[in-house]
Design a protein around this motif. Structure first.
Motif, short mmCIF file in Angstrom:
data_model
loop_
_atom_site.label_atom_id
_atom_site.label_comp_id
_atom_site.label_asym_id
_atom_site.label_seq_id
_atom_site.Cartn_x
_atom_site.Cartn_y
_atom_site.Cartn_z
N LEU A 145 0.82 -1.21 0.00
CA LEU A 145 0.00 0.00 0.00
C LEU A 145 0.86 1.26 0.00
CD1 LEU A 145 -2.78 -1.14 2.48
CD2 LEU A 145 -3.12 -0.51 0.09
N LEU A 203 1.91 1.84 -3.49
CA LEU A 203 0.80 2.37 -4.29
C LEU A 203 0.56 3.84 -3.98
CD1 LEU A 203 -1.70 -0.61 -3.95
CD2 LEU A 203 -0.66 0.18 -6.08
N ASP A 204 0.60 4.21 -2.71
CA ASP A 204 0.27 5.58 -2.31
C ASP A 204 1.23 6.60 -2.88
OD1 ASP A 204 -1.95 4.80 -0.86
OD2 ASP A 204 -0.93 4.78 1.08
N ASP A 260 2.22 0.35 -9.41
CA ASP A 260 0.90 0.62 -9.99
C ASP A 260 -0.12 -0.40 -9.48
OD1 ASP A 260 2.04 2.65 -11.51
OD2 ASP A 260 2.53 1.25 -13.14
N PRO A 261 -1.39 0.00 -9.41
CA PRO A 261 -2.43 -0.95 -8.97
C PRO A 261 -2.46 -2.23 -9.80
CG PRO A 261 -3.31 1.29 -9.00
CD PRO A 261 -1.94 1.36 -9.61
N VAL A 268 0.22 -4.76 -8.69
CA VAL A 268 -0.09 -5.44 -7.44
C VAL A 268 -1.22 -6.43 -7.63
CG1 VAL A 268 -0.87 -5.10 -5.06
CG2 VAL A 268 0.75 -3.48 -6.09
N ALA A 269 -2.25 -6.03 -8.36
CA ALA A 269 -3.39 -6.92 -8.60
C ALA A 269 -2.96 -8.17 -9.37
CB ALA A 269 -4.49 -6.19 -9.36
N THR A 323 -7.66 -6.80 -4.61
CA THR A 323 -8.04 -5.43 -4.90
C THR A 323 -7.47 -4.50 -3.83
OG1 THR A 323 -10.06 -5.53 -3.57
CG2 THR A 323 -10.21 -6.26 -5.88
N ARG A 324 -7.56 -3.21 -4.11
CA ARG A 324 -7.12 -2.23 -3.11
C ARG A 324 -7.91 -2.40 -1.81
NH1 ARG A 324 -3.96 2.67 -2.38
NH2 ARG A 324 -4.32 3.10 -0.19
#
Length: 420
Positions: free
Chosen positions: A390, A393-394, A399-400, A403-404, A410-411
């Motif tokens: 996280l 990502l922040d 990138d989302p 990670v996905a 999901t986030r």
């Protein structure tokens, strides 16, 4: 039919234990609510109030980009300076450049304390109001850093009234301009006794009441710059008392490298975030803040990346190493004192987040799937793994989609695993 399992203790006795610990349960929930579940900035930039303008953040970004273009114009050059593997350097260089264009400053503090000094009252009054007007305009335009606010003068007798007046003028002008920004950040420096923090908390509460704001709307950072903020005259650790005195308003603890080092008698040449005196203070801060929802911010280095190329590269290597050292010690935020420190701030954060992306993702995916492997992770480790992703990502390190793809999560699922 299987027989029900037998027990010896009566239900009434077990219920009595619960009743006897009810007050303890409530106290645990109050004192240790856990992580606030929000983004934390990776750095704080301090700018003297008389130098702050609507273009300050963009100016820092432009100067940082100019330094990057001059001293590490491509991934190979960055790899050579910082000792990064080639593939990682390419990913980091591109993302750092994008960050400096898009959001060069995550947290900006307009300084009315050491960086501003003593001024005539009328001059500081005008500067406080002007700063608020600029923050209001930036917020309305969508151009403000995610976090922005002021560092006032401290609660010591000589400057107390001046600091309170500046804070009052700044907050009042913000309200007159439309309201407090979501990312409002206020810093109380040079704290020595819990009573000073309690006074700041009471002041915030009184302002909220007078202005019709919700209770608890205004929080503040406690700057740890004195030895008394770490160890009290009775030999007990002071930091937990400071957090308690804030009555839920403390948002973070900021370590002040130079004031604290000087208070310990460290000579100027050895005042640095990795000095043993600094490590001791920050270890106390870390343990005291754990579980409270109060975050940590490391100090800075005053070795600036300016001058000829060799001097810039040497300063960059020092800064990069110090930031990486802090990240490994779970200090995820620190001060930056010069625009040319931004390339190595983001390079260190991005390298830290990216080099462990595959391993952390695989471990977290295995934990969710309960896959047997060489490492048996527990819920606490899953929280740390998801928190690590996280943070990346922040700040834009990952990138989302990356990670996905690696975790299948999901986030929202990551937030839940991290306890956010």
């Amino acid at each position: 039919m299987p027989q029900p399992a037998g027990t010896t203790l009566a239900d009434a006795y077990v219920a009595g234990i619960g009743a006897s610990l009810a007050a303890t349960d409530a106290e645990l929930a109050r004192r240790y609510p856990g992580d606030p579940g929000t983004r934390q900035p990776v750095h704080t930039v301090y700018v003297p109030a008389d130098a702050f303008t609507a273009g300050t953040a963009r100016e820092w970004g432009d100067r940082a980009l100019a330094a990057l273009d001059e001293h590490a114009p491509d991934a190979a050059a960055l790899a050579s300076v910082l000792g990064l593997p080639g593939a990682l350097a390419a990913e980091v260089h591109d993302r750092v450049r994008d960050k400096l264009r898009r959001e060069p400053v995550e947290d900006l503090r307009i300084d009315f304390e050491d960086g501003y000094g003593a001024r005539p009252d009328a001059e500081e009054d005008a500067a406080a109001v002007a700063a608020a007007h600029t923050v209001t305009a930036l917020t309305a335009e969508g151009g403000a850093p995610p976090w922005i606010g002021i560092r006032m003068k401290c609660m010591e007798a000589a400057v107390r009234d001046r600091g309170i007046r500046t804070l009052d003028l700044f907050l009042t002008a913000l309200l007159d301009g439309g309201g407090l920004p979501d990312g409002l950040a206020l810093t109380l420096p040079k704290v020595t006794f819990p009573a000073q923090v309690a006074a700041m908390a009471a002041l915030c509460g009184q302002f909220e009441q007078a202005a019709g704001l919700p209770d608890g709307r205004i929080g503040f950072e406690i700057q740890i710059e004195t030895t008394q903020a770490i160890l009290g005259p009775d030999g007990a650790a002071t930091v937990p008392r400071l957090i308690d005195a804030a009555a839920g308003r403390a948002t973070s603890l900021h370590y002040g490298t130079f004031d604290y080092s000087a208070a310990c008698g460290v000579s100027a040449a050895h005042q640095a975030p990795d000095h043993p005196a600094a490590d001791h203070a920050k270890a106390v801060m870390q343990v005291a803040a754990a579980g409270t929802g109060v975050r940590l911010c490391d100090g800075s280095t005053n070795v600036l990346p300016v001058g000829p190329a060799q001097a810039v590269h040497d300063a960059w290597r020092l800064h990069y190493g110090l930031v990486r050292r802090s990240l490994a010690r779970a200090y995820y935020q620190g001060w930056d004192m010069h625009p040319a420190q931004l390339p190595t701030r983001y390079a260190a954060v991005y390298a830290f987040c990216r080099e462990g992306l595959d391993t952390a993702s695989a471990r977290l995916a295995g934990y969710v799937a309960r896959t047997a492997g060489a490492v048996l992770d527990e819920p606490a480790t899953a929280r740390a793994l998801s928190g690590y992703l996280l943070r990346g990502l922040d700040c834009g390190a990952v990138d989302p989609a990356e990670v996905a793809e690696r975790t299948g999560l999901t986030r929202a699922e990551l937030d839940a695993l991290a306890g956010r």
